[in-house]
Design a protein around this motif. Structure first.
Motif, PDB file in Angstrom:
ATOM      1  N   LEU A 125      -1.729 -41.154  -6.855  1.00 21.59           N
ATOM      2  CA  LEU A 125      -1.164 -40.651  -5.526  1.00 21.59           C
ATOM      3  C   LEU A 125      -1.543 -39.179  -5.118  1.00 21.59           C
ATOM      4  CD1 LEU A 125       2.590 -41.719  -5.842  1.00 21.59           C
ATOM      5  CD2 LEU A 125       0.781 -43.014  -4.532  1.00 21.59           C
ATOM      6  N   ASP A 126      -1.531 -38.321  -5.881  1.00 19.84           N
ATOM      7  CA  ASP A 126      -2.145 -37.063  -5.403  1.00 19.84           C
ATOM      8  C   ASP A 126      -3.302 -36.992  -5.022  1.00 19.84           C
ATOM      9  OD1 ASP A 126      -1.233 -34.328  -5.183  1.00 19.84           O
ATOM     10  OD2 ASP A 126      -2.454 -33.807  -6.877  1.00 19.84           O
ATOM     11  N   HIS A 129      -3.235 -38.685  -1.458  1.00 18.37           N
ATOM     12  CA  HIS A 129      -2.861 -37.977  -0.600  1.00 18.37           C
ATOM     13  C   HIS A 129      -3.700 -36.733  -0.050  1.00 18.37           C
ATOM     14  CE1 HIS A 129       1.471 -38.686  -2.327  1.00 18.37           C
ATOM     15  NE2 HIS A 129       0.972 -39.549  -1.399  1.00 18.37           N
ATOM     16  N   ASP A 130      -4.735 -36.416  -0.870  1.00 16.52           N
ATOM     17  CA  ASP A 130      -5.734 -35.433  -0.705  1.00 16.52           C
ATOM     18  C   ASP A 130      -6.901 -35.789  -0.208  1.00 16.52           C
ATOM     19  OD1 ASP A 130      -4.126 -33.245  -1.327  1.00 16.52           O
ATOM     20  OD2 ASP A 130      -4.507 -33.086  -3.363  1.00 16.52           O
ATOM     21  N   VAL A 142      -0.592 -41.495   3.246  1.00 17.13           N
ATOM     22  CA  VAL A 142       0.701 -41.893   2.678  1.00 17.13           C
ATOM     23  C   VAL A 142       0.816 -43.355   2.429  1.00 17.13           C
ATOM     24  CG1 VAL A 142       3.115 -42.000   2.771  1.00 17.13           C
ATOM     25  CG2 VAL A 142       1.989 -40.221   4.085  1.00 17.13           C
ATOM     26  N   THR A 199       5.607 -38.447   4.949  1.00 16.83           N
ATOM     27  CA  THR A 199       4.427 -37.456   4.350  1.00 16.83           C
ATOM     28  C   THR A 199       4.494 -37.851   2.859  1.00 16.83           C
ATOM     29  OG1 THR A 199       6.235 -36.086   3.619  1.00 16.83           O
ATOM     30  CG2 THR A 199       5.478 -35.781   5.988  1.00 16.83           C
ATOM     31  N   ARG A 200       3.586 -37.056   2.269  1.00 16.81           N
ATOM     32  CA  ARG A 200       3.354 -37.437   0.907  1.00 16.81           C
ATOM     33  C   ARG A 200       4.512 -37.353   0.124  1.00 16.81           C
ATOM     34  NH1 ARG A 200      -0.689 -33.048  -1.086  1.00 16.81           N
ATOM     35  NH2 ARG A 200      -1.850 -33.569   0.640  1.00 16.81           N
ATOM     36  N   ASP A 203       6.277 -40.731  -0.664  1.00 14.20           N
ATOM     37  CA  ASP A 203       5.745 -41.551  -1.640  1.00 14.20           C
ATOM     38  C   ASP A 203       6.440 -40.847  -3.127  1.00 14.20           C
ATOM     39  OD1 ASP A 203       4.165 -43.180  -0.273  1.00 14.20           O
ATOM     40  OD2 ASP A 203       2.390 -41.944  -0.578  1.00 14.20           O
ATOM     41  N   THR A 270       4.295 -31.579  -3.857  1.00 13.78           N
ATOM     42  CA  THR A 270       3.058 -32.718  -4.114  1.00 13.78           C
ATOM     43  C   THR A 270       3.488 -33.555  -5.589  1.00 13.78           C
ATOM     44  OG1 THR A 270       2.012 -31.382  -5.748  1.00 13.78           O
ATOM     45  CG2 THR A 270       1.329 -30.877  -3.453  1.00 13.78           C
TER      46      THR A 270
END
Length: 512
Positions: A125-126, A129-130, A142, A199-200, A203, A270
């Motif tokens: 997921l990180d 998101h980036d 997202v 937003t992140r 999640d 995050t």
């Protein structure tokens, strides 16, 4: 089995509300093949522009994510009025299937195993998101549907995130209509339920719910209907996981409760931060340990999946004779094969003609001949050195023959006389003795030419040689003066003229 482009489509292995996932096989040339997963829209949605756009968005977004904890996107196929996306095939079990097996067997997922799975999910997921666009700006992606349905634990013990079908990101062709909510109610954060900006951290909330459920073995939010379920998600108090399972470390308990905060600002910033918090508890298993545990839990299902892949592989494998025929076709040029770009090559040289057509000094002729021989391929060197050597000897012998004949010249190469200049003598002496000042190279050339069969052959060889840089023969248009004849040094019968060529002193040649 059906065919979509270069892919063979087999049985269905998963189904969702928007599309179904099938086992597929990429069929390439030379027996190349690869097992893949093919996601196809349901027939009644295949011609709906909204769903077609959502599928294309998923392919575009996931194609930008390069991470070992995210299922890779390989291709998009549009043929015969059908659109499909091709993904990496994963032999493993979904987290939902694992939780159902655990409940059926009345066991719990070990804390180390659950922690390892969640760390993998959070790392994937990180990375999502980036992800950035063509301009290098973060897309703000997202997932919006982090659930046990969309987590796959591979047979080697690695967990992956999949299905970005309802993901939100900048640059999507499809946008969610105002007031429409996408996701599954039990895993939706407050801002997502209320239609606010996601937003992140949205999640991260869903990941917290999933982690709680893996550890406890139950659903965090339940209800008899959607209204009751929605009310509990919005207003019920979340009990710590340790209240349902007393062996959960405090650090993990605290991390889950922070991820489940109703205020987005109170959650982890995050997904990577939540993963680090779990890792600090030191309750994280190695991938090999996860693989062993999964094999003990669902070994029969994993074995069936592997057998099915081998079965498809054996059916699509090219035979040895087919490979031989393909190799023969490629060698004959019948099958176009992309070859590496080659550097431009210089035009082929003809060393023999080049050496024989130029009157060079002895040393330059030898070097030119050797360089011409070296420039040839190895296979041709053994067949080409003899004519090159003969041509070099001919070039070396020309000055000697000219000296022995006292400067006699063939008619076609006669030097035009300058008006007023004394005529050159061309009479042949009765005998010319070898001079000690002549170089060894010339002496060797003279002895080589002494084996010529007839004098006429020697004369024709001299006549065939290209003329040296002598004064032009033809009428002159204005008064000219004869170039000064360089005087030879005392005791030497050979001098160098202004053009750098050897000039033999006729007086020395007459024996005077």
């Amino acid at each position: 089995m059906m065919q979509i482009g270069r892919y063979a489509v087999f049985e269905e292995i998963a189904r969702g509300g928007m599309a179904s996932v099938h086992l597929g096989r990429l069929m390439g040339q030379a027996g190349f093949s690869r097992t893949v997963a093919i996601k196809r829209l349901h027939p009644h949605l295949a011609k709906d522009p909204e769903f077609v756009t959502m599928l294309l968005d998923e392919a575009r977004l996931v194609g930008r994510i390069q991470h070992p904890n995210v299922v890779s996107m390989l291709d998009v196929v549009a043929t015969g009025g059908e659109l499909a996306i091709v993904m990496e095939h994963v032999t493993g079990e979904t987290l939902l299937s694992i939780m159902r097996r655990v409940q059926k067997q009345r066991v719990r997922v070990p804390i180390e195993i659950a922690s390892a799975i969640m760390v993998n999910v959070l790392r994937g997921l990180d990375a999502a998101h980036d992800v950035r666009g063509e301009n290098g700006v973060t897309l703000g992606l997202v997932h919006r549907d982090v659930t046990p349905h969309n987590v796959m634990v591979r047979r080697d013990g690695i967990a992956l995130v999949l299905d970005f079908g309802v993901a939100k990101a900048a640059g999507r062709f499809h946008t969610t209509e105002e007031g429409k909510v996408k996701g599954k109610l039990p895993y939706m954060a407050m801002e997502q339920l209320r239609g606010l900006e996601v937003t992140r951290r949205t999640d991260i909330y869903a990941a917290g719910v999933v982690f709680w459920e893996i550890l406890v073995g139950e659903r965090l939010f339940t209800g008899d209907n959607e209204g009751e379920l929605l009310e509990r998600v919005l207003f019920s108090t979340v009990d710590p996981a340790s209240k349902r399972r007393d062996d959960i470390p405090p650090m993990i308990d605290e991390a889950i409760l922070r991820a489940l905060s109703r205020k987005a600002s109170e959650r982890f910033a995050t997904a990577g931060e939540l993963a680090e918090a779990i890792e600090k508890s030191r309750a994280v298993a190695l991938p090999s340990q996860v693989a062993s545990w999964l094999d003990a839990l669902a070994g029969e299902s994993l074995a069936k999946q592997a057998d099915r892949v081998r079965e498809i592989d054996s059916g699509s494998r090219a035979s040895f004779s087919e490979l031989e025929n393909l190799v023969a076709s490629v060698s004959a040029g019948a099958v176009p094969v992309a070859a590496p770009a080659e550097a431009p090559q210089a035009p082929a040289k003809e060393p023999v003609a080049a050496v024989a057509s130029v009157a060079l000094p002895e040393q330059q002729s030898t070097e030119a001949s050797m360089s011409a021989i070296k420039s040839l391929p190895k296979r041709e060197r053994s067949r080409s050195w003899i004519p090159l050597l003969v041509a070099a000897l001919v070039g070396l012998a020309i000055p000697t023959v000219w000296a022995l004949t006292k400067g006699a010249k063939p008619p076609e190469t006669a030097v035009a006389q300058t008006p007023g200049a004394p005529p050159l003598e061309t009479t042949r002496p009765e005998k010319v003795a070898p001079q000690p000042s002549v170089t060894p190279t010339l002496t060797a050339s003279s002895s080589a030419l002494a084996e010529a069969p007839t004098a006429s052959a020697t004369a024709s060889t001299v006549a065939a040689a290209p003329p040296t840089n002598r004064p032009p023969t033809g009428p002159r248009t204005g008064p000219t003066t004869a170039p000064p004849t360089p005087k030879p040094p005392a005791g030497n019968c050979v001098s160098i003229d202004a053009n750098g060529r050897k000039v033999y002193n006729r007086e020395c040649l007459r024996g005077q």
